[in-house]
Write an enzyme that holds these catalytic residues in place. Structure first.
Site, PDB file in Angstrom:
ATOM      1  N   GLU A 340      29.177 -17.867  38.300  1.00  0.00           N
ATOM      2  CA  GLU A 340      28.397 -19.054  38.683  1.00  0.00           C
ATOM      3  C   GLU A 340      28.161 -19.041  40.182  1.00  0.00           C
ATOM      4  OE1 GLU A 340      29.876 -22.998  37.694  1.00  0.00           O
ATOM      5  OE2 GLU A 340      30.615 -22.263  35.768  1.00  0.00           O
TER       6      GLU A 340
HETATM    7  O1  LGS Z   1      28.527 -27.789  36.621  1.00  0.00           O
HETATM    8  C1  LGS Z   1      29.618 -27.188  37.168  1.00  0.00           C
HETATM    9  C2  LGS Z   1      29.280 -26.444  38.419  1.00  0.00           C
HETATM   10  C3  LGS Z   1      28.546 -27.156  39.501  1.00  0.00           C
HETATM   11  O2  LGS Z   1      29.360 -27.001  40.679  1.00  0.00           O
HETATM   12  C4  LGS Z   1      30.286 -26.225  36.207  1.00  0.00           C
HETATM   13  O3  LGS Z   1      30.544 -26.820  34.978  1.00  0.00           O
HETATM   14  C5  LGS Z   1      31.614 -25.796  36.792  1.00  0.00           C
HETATM   15  O4  LGS Z   1      32.061 -24.667  36.071  1.00  0.00           O
HETATM   16  C6  LGS Z   1      31.614 -25.523  38.292  1.00  0.00           C
HETATM   17  O5  LGS Z   1      32.775 -26.073  38.829  1.00  0.00           O
HETATM   18  N1  LGS Z   1      30.534 -26.112  39.042  1.00  0.00           N
HETATM   19  C7  LGS Z   1      30.543 -26.444  40.344  1.00  0.00           C
HETATM   20  N2  LGS Z   1      31.538 -26.266  41.123  1.00  0.00           N
HETATM   21  C8  LGS Z   1      31.651 -26.523  42.507  1.00  0.00           C
HETATM   22  C9  LGS Z   1      33.071 -26.568  42.920  1.00  0.00           C
HETATM   23  C10 LGS Z   1      33.242 -26.788  44.371  1.00  0.00           C
HETATM   24  C11 LGS Z   1      34.564 -26.263  44.829  1.00  0.00           C
HETATM   25  C12 LGS Z   1      35.427 -27.259  45.393  1.00  0.00           C
HETATM   26  C13 LGS Z   1      36.811 -26.759  45.690  1.00  0.00           C
HETATM   27  C14 LGS Z   1      37.783 -27.875  45.637  1.00  0.00           C
HETATM   28  C15 LGS Z   1      39.163 -27.529  45.898  1.00  0.00           C
END
Ligand code: LGS
Length: 424
Positions: A340
């Site tokens: 992703e």
């Molecule tokens: O839609 C989700 C996407 C969008 O941004 C998806 O279901 C997930 O698998 C994934 O987590 N996604 C996403 N993640 C961004 C995460 C940001 C990282 C923050 C770190 C925090 C400790």
């Protein structure tokens, strides 16, 4: 510029045969389910329970995938639709997912299936939550039956982002099961990873060609104030906890979880070597700030240091970070796949810039010798973004949630162009 691009792609020899160019989604975010724990949890979801109506419109969506010219599609199977109650197995739903897989294969699009992407049936989380040992057996029972009934898939992701699931569900408490308990969090993490190890063996017994991984969310962690020693400690701790500990677990069967200003917790997890590739979800850099009023003294923040602006969700756009996480993960000595990477924005130009910047970094990583074998843009179409609802627009195709109509953003044709320019 054009000549430079051709040169790069020829020297890398990224072709459709050796590289998965894909798009990613997850079932609940596209199609919803009345039987999933989120549906009892989230009022935003309940305003639009069919979300994009992908469950009915899957043929149209596969056409969109085909039109992009990608050769891979990562999606998940919604367990709560197959087993809405504990002792019921809905064969028609399994057939539905099989139709999707068949259609993808007929169109030469490699399916990559996520088995667990954040949601599970309500009965499961009530009776067998992840912090109980029984969760492992229950989930394995389901997966065994699923894998025996699904044909035509080699790429399997057992769990999407176990660490985010645990942070949200057991520490922050902002997603189901809504706990705020470090001890339960550690137990749940141990069970999920143990379960991955056992599923790895089980899936290989059923399908010798299987390629199995988890999708690990990795971020870059930096101190909010570089001169502040507390912020610096937190950034280091977060990096080791969130990014690195699972990688060490896959290398030596033990995860070491540093807790801010406390002793490191060691957990045995029988997952050593249980990976055929390593899936990485990369989005952003996070700045860490010491805050005595927050849980574990940690506050996460985003800063627009490079002037590239923040996304619609307030996240920093930091393409260079992709190289850093790839470099670290390469110590696993298995192929890496970006499972992703994407941006929430309503502005097509920003989406294009984001994709270009990240693919450029990916290319330099490959030139450096890092074994990257795929890139999946998140996401195919706009969808339900968990705590942010329908407003975070990650899609290459825009969705009008009132009538479920899809229309291409300009980033869709840009992504197709990138992929085409890497055909040989
Ligand atoms: O839609 C989700 C996407 C969008 O941004 C998806 O279901 C997930 O698998 C994934 O987590 N996604 C996403 N993640 C961004 C995460 C940001 C990282 C923050 C770190 C925090 C400790």
């Amino acid at each position: 510029m054009e000549r430079e691009r051709q040169f790069i792609s020829q020297s890398l020899r990224i072709t459709k045969n050796n590289f998965l160019w894909g798009v990613a989604t997850s079932a609940f975010q596209l199609e919803g389910s009345p039987y999933a724990d989120w549906s009892t949890w989230d009022s935003i979801f309940n305003l639009n329970p069919k979300v994009t109506n992908h469950y009915e419109l899957y043929k149209e969506d596969i056409r969109l995938i085909k039109n992009l010219g990608v050769n891979a599609y990562r999606f998940s199977i919604e367990w709560s639709r197959i087993q809405p109650s504990e002792n019921y197995w809905n064969k028609d739903v399994v057939k539905h997912y099989q139709r999707i897989i068949d259609l993808l294969n007929e169109n030469n699009i490699t399916p990559m299936v996520t088995i667990h992407h954040f949601t599970h049936p309500v009965w499961f989380i009530k009776k067998y939550p992840w912090h109980t040992r029984k969760s492992i057996e229950k989930f394995k029972e389901y997966v065994e039956r699923l894998i025996e009934n699904i044909k035509g898939v080699d790429y399997w992701i057992t769990f999407n982002e176990p660490y985010l699931l645990i942070l949200g569900g057991y520490i922050e408490g902002c997603i189901p099961p809504g706990q705020q308990d470090l001890n339960l969090a550690i137990k749940a993490l141990k069970n999920i990873l143990t379960c991955h190890g056992q599923l790895y063996d089980m899936i290989h017994l059923i399908n010798k060609n299987a390629m199995i991984s988890i999708a690990h969310n990795m971020a870059v962690f930096a101190p909010w104030l570089t001169w502040n020693p507390f912020d610096r400690i937190l950034a280091k701790v977060a990096k080791r906890f969130y990014n690195h500990s699972i990688i060490e677990g896959f290398m030596d069967g033990k995860i070491r979880l540093p807790i801010p200003f406390r002793k490191t917790i060691e957990v045995d997890v029988p997952i050593q070597g249980k990976l055929d590739f390593f899936g990485i979800n990369y989005y952003t850099r996070v700045h860490m700030r010491f805050n005595p009023f927050k849980k574990l003294f940690v506050e996460f923040r985003h800063k627009d240091i490079n002037g590239g602006g923040l996304t619609d969700m307030g996240w920093e756009i930091y393409p260079k970070g992709l190289k850093k996480v790839l470099r670290y993960a390469s110590r696993l000595k298995v192929p890496l796949i970006i499972t992703e990477n994407g941006i929430a924005t309503k502005d097509d130009n920003r989406k294009i810039k984001f994709i270009k910047a990240h693919v450029d970094v990916l290319e330099t990583a490959i030139q450096e010798g890092i074994d990257v074998r795929g890139y999946f843009y998140w996401s195919l179409i706009d969808n339900y973004e968990w705590l942010h609802g329908l407003d975070a627009r990650f899609g290459l195709y825009r969705v009008d949630f009132r009538n479920y109509r899809r229309s291409p953003t300009r980033a869709a044709s840009f992504y197709s162009y990138i992929i085409k320019s890497r055909y040989h």
